[in-house]
Motif scaffolding. Structure first.
Motif, PDB file in Angstrom:
ATOM      1  N   GLU A  17       0.826  -1.213   0.000  1.00  0.00           N
ATOM      2  CA  GLU A  17       0.000   0.000   0.000  1.00  0.00           C
ATOM      3  C   GLU A  17       0.864   1.268   0.000  1.00  0.00           C
ATOM      4  OE1 GLU A  17      -3.518  -0.353   2.588  1.00  0.00           O
ATOM      5  OE2 GLU A  17      -2.726   1.453   3.556  1.00  0.00           O
ATOM      6  N   ALA A  18       1.522   1.493   1.110  1.00  0.00           N
ATOM      7  CA  ALA A  18       2.335   2.708   1.279  1.00  0.00           C
ATOM      8  C   ALA A  18       3.320   2.459   2.410  1.00  0.00           C
ATOM      9  CB  ALA A  18       1.424   3.885   1.637  1.00  0.00           C
ATOM     10  N   PRO A  19       4.438   3.186   2.410  1.00  0.00           N
ATOM     11  CA  PRO A  19       5.410   2.999   3.489  1.00  0.00           C
ATOM     12  C   PRO A  19       4.826   3.399   4.849  1.00  0.00           C
ATOM     13  CG  PRO A  19       6.288   4.420   1.734  1.00  0.00           C
ATOM     14  CD  PRO A  19       4.851   4.209   1.437  1.00  0.00           C
ATOM     15  N   ARG A  28      13.193   1.989   2.790  1.00  0.00           N
ATOM     16  CA  ARG A  28      13.074   0.632   2.231  1.00  0.00           C
ATOM     17  C   ARG A  28      11.659   0.130   2.478  1.00  0.00           C
ATOM     18  NH1 ARG A  28      16.771  -3.346   4.964  1.00  0.00           N
ATOM     19  NH2 ARG A  28      16.228  -4.617   3.154  1.00  0.00           N
ATOM     20  N   PRO A  29      11.080  -0.603   1.513  1.00  0.00           N
ATOM     21  CA  PRO A  29       9.717  -1.089   1.707  1.00  0.00           C
ATOM     22  C   PRO A  29       9.678  -2.293   2.648  1.00  0.00           C
ATOM     23  CG  PRO A  29      10.590  -1.930  -0.352  1.00  0.00           C
ATOM     24  CD  PRO A  29      11.642  -1.020   0.214  1.00  0.00           C
ATOM     25  N   PHE A  30       8.599  -2.413   3.370  1.00  0.00           N
ATOM     26  CA  PHE A  30       8.322  -3.594   4.195  1.00  0.00           C
ATOM     27  C   PHE A  30       9.508  -4.006   5.080  1.00  0.00           C
ATOM     28  CE2 PHE A  30       4.773  -4.033   1.224  1.00  0.00           C
ATOM     29  CZ  PHE A  30       3.767  -4.340   2.118  1.00  0.00           C
ATOM     30  N   VAL A  31       9.948  -3.087   5.923  1.00  0.00           N
ATOM     31  CA  VAL A  31      11.000  -3.426   6.887  1.00  0.00           C
ATOM     32  C   VAL A  31      10.503  -3.365   8.329  1.00  0.00           C
ATOM     33  CG1 VAL A  31      13.008  -2.857   5.457  1.00  0.00           C
ATOM     34  CG2 VAL A  31      11.880  -1.043   6.772  1.00  0.00           C
ATOM     35  N   ARG A  33       7.091  -4.322  11.127  1.00  0.00           N
ATOM     36  CA  ARG A  33       6.533  -5.604  11.601  1.00  0.00           C
ATOM     37  C   ARG A  33       5.869  -6.389  10.481  1.00  0.00           C
ATOM     38  NH1 ARG A  33       2.363  -5.503  15.593  1.00  0.00           N
ATOM     39  NH2 ARG A  33       2.699  -7.724  15.900  1.00  0.00           N
ATOM     40  N   SER A  34       5.085  -5.709   9.653  1.00  0.00           N
ATOM     41  CA  SER A  34       4.417  -6.468   8.584  1.00  0.00           C
ATOM     42  C   SER A  34       5.436  -6.924   7.544  1.00  0.00           C
ATOM     43  CB  SER A  34       3.252  -5.699   7.962  1.00  0.00           C
ATOM     44  OG  SER A  34       3.642  -4.440   7.554  1.00  0.00           O
ATOM     45  N   GLY A  35       6.505  -6.155   7.390  1.00  0.00           N
ATOM     46  CA  GLY A  35       7.571  -6.561   6.481  1.00  0.00           C
ATOM     47  C   GLY A  35       8.260  -7.834   6.952  1.00  0.00           C
ATOM     48  N   PHE A 130      -3.901 -11.343   1.215  1.00  0.00           N
ATOM     49  CA  PHE A 130      -4.119 -10.456   2.355  1.00  0.00           C
ATOM     50  C   PHE A 130      -2.867  -9.615   2.595  1.00  0.00           C
ATOM     51  CE2 PHE A 130      -7.102 -13.880   4.081  1.00  0.00           C
ATOM     52  CZ  PHE A 130      -8.237 -13.178   3.726  1.00  0.00           C
ATOM     53  N   HIS A 131      -3.090  -8.400   3.077  1.00  0.00           N
ATOM     54  CA  HIS A 131      -1.953  -7.574   3.484  1.00  0.00           C
ATOM     55  C   HIS A 131      -1.369  -8.162   4.771  1.00  0.00           C
ATOM     56  CE1 HIS A 131       0.493  -4.205   4.685  1.00  0.00           C
ATOM     57  NE2 HIS A 131       0.264  -3.639   3.514  1.00  0.00           N
ATOM     58  N   PRO A 132      -0.035  -8.238   4.885  1.00  0.00           N
ATOM     59  CA  PRO A 132       0.539  -8.814   6.108  1.00  0.00           C
ATOM     60  C   PRO A 132       0.143  -8.050   7.380  1.00  0.00           C
ATOM     61  CG  PRO A 132       2.265  -7.953   4.652  1.00  0.00           C
ATOM     62  CD  PRO A 132       0.992  -7.934   3.882  1.00  0.00           C
TER      63      PRO A 132
END
Ligand code: URA
Length: 166
Positions: A17-19, A28-31, A33-35, A130-132
């Protein structure tokens, strides 16, 4: 700005979705908890490290208070996303959550109904999952759903002969 990172020759492009705050700090993207969860599920389901695939977001800047990106913000970033899509030219886009799925499908879809399905849209071949962040809130059932969907994506790419990781 958090542009995206990973292997530009990957047959799979993950789009979130968005950072969030951590992503904003580290560019950096997804770093966050959900990353971490995404990284683990990519490893468990695909046997890959995050650097083996390309990961980006619909919106490249963190929305204030992590609110949902607004339509004009999605529009402002859409040129970057299209350039990434053209440059990477993946076989499969895995859209994480409702917003990315809507952007790639061109319409609102219920992710609870269509996650794990592979659909050819005008933009790309897309599998919504699903989104993490949702899976972190909902627990193991949602995490299992992501893992199973990713296993399905791997099977599909192997079947059509474009799984070039091993
Ligand atoms: N959630 C997203 O959608 N993207 C990120 O990069 C981090 C959290």
């Amino acid at each position: 700005m958090v542009f995206g990172e990973g292997d530009l020759s990957s047959p799979i492009l993950f789009v979130g979705e968005a950072p969030g705050a951590q992503e904003d700090l580290q560019s950096r993207p997804f770093v966050g908890r959900s990353g971490k969860l995404l990284e683990r599920l990519i490893f468990e389901a695909l046997g890959l490290n995050r650097g083996d695939v390309y990961i980006t977001n619909v919106v490249k800047c963190r929305p204030p208070e992590n609110r949902l990106p607004k339509p004009d913000e999605v529009r402002s970033c859409s040129g970057y996303l299209k350039d990434q899509l053209n440059f990477i030219s993946p076989f499969l886009v895995i859209s994480l959550g409702s917003l990315a799925t809507k952007v790639f499908m061109g319409r609102d879809v219920q992710i609870t109904k269509c996650h794990g399905e592979i659909v050819q849209s005008e933009l790309a071949l897309v599998m919504p999952i699903f989104h993490p962040a949702y899976a972190l809130r909902r627990g193991l059932v949602a995490q299992d759903a992501i893992r199973n969907d990713l296993i399905g994506a791997k099977g599909y790419l192997q079947e059509i002969g474009v799984w070039n990781f091993e």
